[in-house]
Write an enzyme that holds these catalytic residues in place. Structure first.
Site, short mmCIF file in Angstrom:
data_model
loop_
_atom_site.label_atom_id
_atom_site.label_comp_id
_atom_site.label_asym_id
_atom_site.label_seq_id
_atom_site.Cartn_x
_atom_site.Cartn_y
_atom_site.Cartn_z
N SER A 47 -16.96 -69.38 4.85
CA SER A 47 -18.79 -69.13 5.57
C SER A 47 -19.41 -68.77 4.55
O SER A 47 -20.61 -69.00 4.47
CB SER A 47 -18.68 -68.36 6.50
OG SER A 47 -18.64 -66.97 6.47
N SER A 102 -21.31 -72.08 9.07
CA SER A 102 -21.34 -71.51 8.83
C SER A 102 -22.50 -70.73 10.29
O SER A 102 -23.22 -71.44 10.43
CB SER A 102 -22.20 -70.33 8.16
OG SER A 102 -22.62 -69.12 8.59
N SER A 153 -12.77 -66.71 7.25
CA SER A 153 -12.98 -67.68 7.00
C SER A 153 -13.82 -68.41 5.73
O SER A 153 -14.41 -67.75 5.06
CB SER A 153 -13.81 -67.91 8.22
OG SER A 153 -15.49 -66.90 8.13
N LYS A 209 -22.20 -61.50 5.79
CA LYS A 209 -22.99 -63.10 5.66
C LYS A 209 -24.33 -62.20 4.35
O LYS A 209 -24.21 -61.24 4.23
CB LYS A 209 -23.66 -63.60 6.68
CG LYS A 209 -23.14 -63.76 8.07
CD LYS A 209 -22.62 -65.29 7.81
CE LYS A 209 -21.29 -65.52 8.86
NZ LYS A 209 -20.78 -67.04 8.87
#
Length: 324
Positions: free
Chosen positions: A131, A289, A129, A186
């Site tokens: 994010s 996100s 993705s 992250k």
């Protein structure tokens, strides 16, 4: 031998069935568990081959050679020199590993090497993705260091070496707290004891605003548009992030996660006190996100490793290299 052929066929069919059901979404697969079981099963076959089946075939081959030598000796006494039959060919057929050992014991060294490498040193991941744009793009194939934060046993995730603690600014892969069979990536924003505030799209840690400066706009080739880009000095090295001024700062849809009482939500954003043994994570694509603002803190037990290198992006080979 026929029993072993049937047993091996059933074992291989079970593996294929599991992978197929996982691929088509019928079950939630666990690759670490699958690889562990594959290593254990092929290891048992490898031990059986080394200490039982191979010695048995060698004895049978030696028996053929001894019988052939005895027959030649008898024929020599009878004055017959020419002997029909190829003993070496027969020995080769007997010593040849059957298919059910080729597909089990023969694969064990490769599977074991992959298992050890993936479990204790480096594990590959694919970025699914956006994010972490602009740091990581969709399709980036990355490597994750599995020992920096301490080595953990596969499947059960028990920590066996201490390693170093995650630091602010690290890009970390972890098991998603609401669904631990999924891996997320992250950036570490808050470590245990920190008070993290993200208000009006400005990050503050322990009352100190994180240094940020404007950078040239980022062009997202997938969205075919430009986004506001900034450089942030969260850790020892600066990294870039995206902000969309059209998206409100309000955090909408935060779940009822563990230690939610440590967080205060308002129209300006969120303020959270990071509990001991946990981390506050955010994506670099701040307005696109799903991170700790929404589902809470990452416990130390969920850590997988530190992401550090893009080893391939088939759509853009220039992406290969380390990143902050």
């Amino acid at each position: 031998m026929q029993f072993m052929q049937i047993l091996t066929s059933l074992v291989l069919a079970a593996f294929v069935g599991y992978i197929g059901a996982w691929y088509f979404g019928a079950i939630e697969g666990n690759f670490a568990l699958l690889l562990f079981i594959a290593t254990a099963v092929t290891g048992l076959y490898w031990l059986a081959e080394r200490f039982y089946f191979l010695p048995r075939r060698r004895r049978a081959a030696q028996a053929i050679e001894d019988a052939a030598a005895q027959r030649r000796a008898e024929l020599d006494r009878m004055g017959i020199q020419k002997v029909d039959g190829d003993v070496q060919e027969a020995k080769g057929r007997i010593l040849m590993q059957p298919w059910w050992l080729d597909w089990t014991a023969g694969l064990f060294p490769v599977i074991a090497a992959v298992f050890l490498l993936r479990s204790f040193l480096f594990e590959p991941f694919k970025i699914p993705s956006g994010s972490m744009i602009p740091t990581l793009l969709v399709g980036d194939l990355i490597l994750v260091n599995k020992f920096t934060y301490g080595i953990r046993l596969p499947v059960i995730h028990t920590k066996i070496t201490e390693g170093s603690k995650p630091q602010r600014g690290d890009v970390m892969v972890f098991r998603y707290p609401p669904q631990p069979n999924l891996d997320y990536i992250k950036r570490v924003v808050g470590v245990p004891g920190d008070e993290v505030a993200y208000l009006n799209k400005r990050l503050t840690i322990n009352g100190q605003p994180v240094a940020t400066k404007a950078a040239p706009d980022f062009f997202d080739e997938d969205a075919m548009r430009y986004f506001k880009q900034f450089e942030e000095q969260l850790g020892p090295q600066a990294h870039r992030l995206l902000n969309n001024p059209d998206v409100p700062a309000f955090v909408q849809g935060a779940s009822n996660f563990a230690y939610r009482e440590n967080c205060r939500y308002s129209v300006e954003g969120v303020v959270c006190k990071v509990p001991e043994g946990h981390y506050f994570m955010m994506g670099d694509n701040r307005d696109n996100s799903q991170d700790s603002r929404y589902w809470g803190f990452v416990p130390d037990g969920n850590i997988v490793g530190k992401a550090f290198f893009v080893w391939m992006n088939f759509g853009n080979l220039k992406r290969i290299g380390s990143f902050n």
